[in-house]
Design an enzyme around this catalytic site. Structure first.
Site, PDB file in Angstrom:
ATOM      1  N   MET A 171       3.133 -20.144  -6.754  1.00 49.57           N
ATOM      2  CA  MET A 171       2.490 -21.458  -6.600  1.00 49.57           C
ATOM      3  C   MET A 171       3.518 -22.412  -5.981  1.00 49.57           C
ATOM      4  O   MET A 171       4.429 -22.887  -6.649  1.00 49.57           O
ATOM      5  CB  MET A 171       2.025 -21.966  -7.980  1.00 49.57           C
TER       6      MET A 171
ATOM      7  N   ASP B 101     -14.966 -12.506  10.984  1.00 47.05           N
ATOM      8  CA  ASP B 101     -13.840 -11.898  10.268  1.00 47.05           C
ATOM      9  C   ASP B 101     -14.019 -10.390  10.142  1.00 47.05           C
ATOM     10  O   ASP B 101     -13.683  -9.796   9.134  1.00 47.05           O
ATOM     11  CB  ASP B 101     -13.674 -12.538   8.877  1.00 47.05           C
TER      12      ASP B 101
ATOM     13  N   ARG C 260       0.801  -1.237   0.000  1.00 45.96           N
ATOM     14  CA  ARG C 260       0.000   0.000   0.000  1.00 45.96           C
ATOM     15  C   ARG C 260       0.827   1.277   0.000  1.00 45.96           C
ATOM     16  O   ARG C 260       0.276   2.356   0.143  1.00 45.96           O
ATOM     17  CB  ARG C 260      -1.012  -0.026   1.145  1.00 45.96           C
TER      18      ARG C 260
ATOM     19  N   CYS D 145      -6.901 -18.591  -3.733  1.00 40.63           N
ATOM     20  CA  CYS D 145      -6.292 -17.876  -4.867  1.00 40.63           C
ATOM     21  C   CYS D 145      -7.006 -18.186  -6.186  1.00 40.63           C
ATOM     22  O   CYS D 145      -7.222 -17.302  -7.000  1.00 40.63           O
ATOM     23  CB  CYS D 145      -4.816 -18.238  -5.019  1.00 40.63           C
TER      24      CYS D 145
ATOM     25  N   CYS E 147      -6.672 -24.365  -2.134  1.00 42.25           N
ATOM     26  CA  CYS E 147      -6.540 -23.781  -3.478  1.00 42.25           C
ATOM     27  C   CYS E 147      -7.463 -22.579  -3.705  1.00 42.25           C
ATOM     28  O   CYS E 147      -7.100 -21.629  -4.406  1.00 42.25           O
ATOM     29  CB  CYS E 147      -6.857 -24.816  -4.560  1.00 42.25           C
TER      30      CYS E 147
HETATM   31 CA    CA Z   1      -9.298 -11.116   8.539  1.00 42.94          CA
END
Ligand code: CA
Length: 706
Positions: free
Chosen positions: A671, A322, A139, A631, A628
């Site tokens: 990966m 979350d 950022r 992503c 998986c």
């Molecule tokens: Ca979080």
């Protein structure tokens, strides 16, 4: 003089010449505490990513106004050499623009022309990608006394010489061998460089560290959650916090990482930190979230002098949704009940807009700025949310479709406060999320640690159910009155995950969109006055500066972040985008043109036709969701940043499959090799699931083509 030194001396001479030709100060990045305290006295500069210590992201420049913004055109552009999400806000000091791009690379450009002065690549190893939840982003930088500071994805804090881009010092901010990563911009304050880290989805213990700006010496570290009680607590605040946890929380870290930007009040000497969720989120109460889990999901004030605790306000006690409280912490003086109050404001992920007294932490008001169903409101006396019992899916064992969802009513995209209009401009979104406890959850070493059954809550393939899920996704710019706590105007986008905000004294607000537009609105009423087609989604926040008399507006373009990585087909709602990473700079009568670009044609190659073992595929779906999907996307639909595995040549090629998945042939792209985490049988089950999904999608595409 050895060859390296000779080259460096020659390079410095070239740069000096460039600076004198461009009329740039010969002493670059001469930023001091005095300058940062009084950003209002030099509106031509943008000295920190948030513009000022209060993160207002308001430019007092007014050459570009509501009357002439129609003449705004591209002045220059600079192609970035990565193709992941671009989240940085550039800093401009005395004619030089400093930015970062994905993989924590740093650029210094001549601000009036976009000409590259230097770049720095910290060479972050590809293996780190597995420990990053939300794209390989950065950022931005801090700039202080001739140096440029960047926090790298692999947890280093690096000081660069602003003249040459050469490293002066570098420290490792990680602790205890844990997979901490850094994506936020460092903060330069009181001679210190202050940085947090990310990883609350990966079993880390959050903390913020201050380093001496000159030497890189570690000065203090503030932990946001208590550690192992048998080792003793670092301070009284953590001993107190430990009483709000149960079970053996420290074994899984506790979370509460400070992954986004930090605000600062130099008069009070206080830093404002926003902390992430408790980790792992969603797990059963017995394992640690029966109490409030302090100081997770909180706004915490810490003394800059020694890193000691001052006060906290927890936006989401016992967070299982979350609801990181890591969004922009904007400082302003508001007239509340006839009295000027120094406040800190946040449009938190949990859907409430909070106004707190920033000296004491007293809650002044809280109101939902997007639809909220996890709580009925916030009790101003106790400061606590009135939680809807159905929202505690960890207790009920049932699905709870939460509003907001785990992506939040507002995520990291910065909001802006205009002292001219008195409004806060919020990049708001509605992204409901089905929360369902994974009763069999066990923390894993490589992969996301959330006790959520992601396989069971994957996007349904039934067209009606899919359409209903898509209809629930919304994205808009909300102009919010923080005193009256109400929306004044709104500008709608096709879907969520749009860019951060800039407001200016020209009565303008600028925002980029996920669908690839950059827009200017009249700040007072939301009338759309100007737009530009950026050829890629914009998630970063625009900023403004001037060189001489000329005002510029700059934004990093480049689609990415967690939404296109995780959300699969849902992310197409916002406008199907590819990543074209660029710095775009605009000025009145700018006449530069982007090279022509079009979206690549859709192609769906036929998948392997052999029948799939259904039992293996359903096991594979569970492993896919765990390892998986974060992503490659929900239900194996890529949002465009990483390969769509339904089209993978490896599906029908044993050797290729093994070399990539088991052995890590593509590690440099992020990966990793999964041989330490998944058995070959589990890898085969994933492959069966991928082939099944490819066959389903191929059949649908083929049917609709006829
Ligand atoms: Ca979080």
């Amino acid at each position: 003089m050895n060859t390296n030194k000779k080259m460096a001396a020659q390079w410095a001479a070239v740069l000096l010449t460039l600076w004198s030709i461009a009329g740039i100060a010969a002493d670059p990045a001469a930023v001091t505490e005095q300058r940062l305290r009084h950003t209002e006295s030099e509106p031509q500069n943008w000295l920190t990513t948030g513009h000022d210590y209060g993160e207002q992201r308001f430019s007092a420049l007014k050459s570009i106004t509501e009357a002439n913004v129609g003449r705004l055109g591209l002045a220059w552009y600079y192609d970035l050499d990565t193709n992941r999400g671009q989240e940085a806000t550039p800093v401009v000091v005395d004619g030089i623009l400093y930015s970062t791009s994905a993989w924590s690379k740093v650029q210094a450009l001549e601000a009036s022309t976009g000409k590259l002065l230097w770049q720095y690549d910290p060479r972050v190893p590809g293996e780190i990608a597995i420990h990053v939840c939300c794209d390989l982003v950065n950022r931005g930088v801090a700039v202080w006394q001739g140096r440029v500071y960047v926090a790298t994805l692999d947890g280093r804090l690096v000081a660069l010489d602003a003249r040459s881009g050469q490293p002066v010092w570098s420290v490792d901010t990680k602790e205890g061998g844990h997979p901490y990563v850094s994506t936020g911009a460092p903060l330069a304050a009181a001679g210190k460089i202050i940085i947090g880290n990310a990883g609350a989805e990966y079993g880390v213990r959050g903390y913020v560290t201050a380093y001496d700006a000159a030497s890189g010496k570690r000065l203090w570290r503030f932990y946001t959650v208590p550690g192992d009680p048998s080792k003793g607590f670092e301070n009284a605040a953590l001993a107190k916090a430990a009483r709000t946890w149960t079970g053996q929380w420290w074994l899984d870290g506790g979370g509460a990482s400070v992954w986004n930007d930090i605000s600062f009040d130099p008069d009070l000497g206080l830093l404002y930190l926003g902390t992430a969720n408790a980790a792992p989120w969603g797990r059963k109460p017995a394992a640690g979230t029966a109490g409030d889990s302090l100081y997770a999901a909180s706004i915490v004030a810490v003394h800059v002098a020694d890193g000691s605790y001052a006060w906290h306000y927890q936006t989401t006690p016992s967070d299982v949704w979350d609801y990181d409280s890591a969004q922009t912490l904007t400082l302003a003086t508001l007239n509340i009940a006839g009295k000027p109050r120094k406040v800190v404001m946040q449009a938190a992920k949990n859907g409430f807009f909070y106004v707190l007294d920033r000296a004491s932490g007293e809650l002044l008001s809280a109101k939902n700025y997007v639809p909220v169903n996890w709580a009925r409101g916030v009790d101003l006396k106790s400061g606590r949310p009135e939680v809807n019992p159905e929202a505690r899916y960890d207790l009920t064992g049932k699905v709870f479709v939460g509003a907001p969802g785990a992506s939040g009513g507002h995520n990291w995209q910065p909001m802006s406060f205009s002292p001219a209009t008195g409004l806060v401009y919020i990049p708001a979104q509605e992204m409901p999320f089905p929360y369902l406890l994974d009763a069999n959850f066990k923390p894993v070493k490589l992969g996301v640690n959330m006790a959520i059954d992601l396989a069971a809550t994957s996007l349904p393939q039934d067209p009606k159910a899919k359409a209903a899920a898509l209809a629930g996704l919304k994205g808009y710019l909300s102009a919010w009155d923080p005193i009256a706590q109400r929306e004044v105007w709104r500008a709608n986008y096709p879907g969520p995950w749009n860019g951060g905000l800039l407001s200016t004294a020209g009565n303008l607000v600028f925002q980029g969109s996920a669908a690839g537009g950059l827009f200017a609105y009249r700040a007072s009423d939301g009338t759309r006055l100007w737009s530009f087609a950026a050829q890629t989604g914009i998630i970063g926040a625009p900023m403004s500066y001037a060189v001489g008399d000329k005002q510029y507006v700059t934004v990093l373009a480049g689609w990415g972040g967690v939404f296109p990585l995780v959300a699969g087909e849902l992310s197409f709602k916002s406008g199907r985008q590819v990543n074209r990473s660029r710095i775009l700079t605009f000025a009145l009568d700018g006449s530069a043109k982007l090279p022509p670009a079009s979206l690549p044609a859709e192609q769906f190659p036929p998948p392997p036709s052999a029948p799939v073992n259904a039992a293996a595929a359903s096991q594979g779906a569970i492993h896919y969701a765990r390892y998986c999907g974060s992503c490659h996307g929900d239900a194996v639909v890529s949002g465009g940043l990483v390969p769509d595995l339904r089209f993978s040549a490896a599906l029908g090629n044993d050797a290729l499959w093994q070399s990539v998945v088991n052995d890590g042939a593509l590690v440099s792209a992020g990966m990793i090799a999964f041989k330490s985490a998944l058995t070959t049988a589990e890898q085969s089950a994933i492959r069966a699931f991928l082939i099944q999904r490819a066959q389903q999608s191929y059949a649908v595409a083929h049917a609709s083509a006829r």
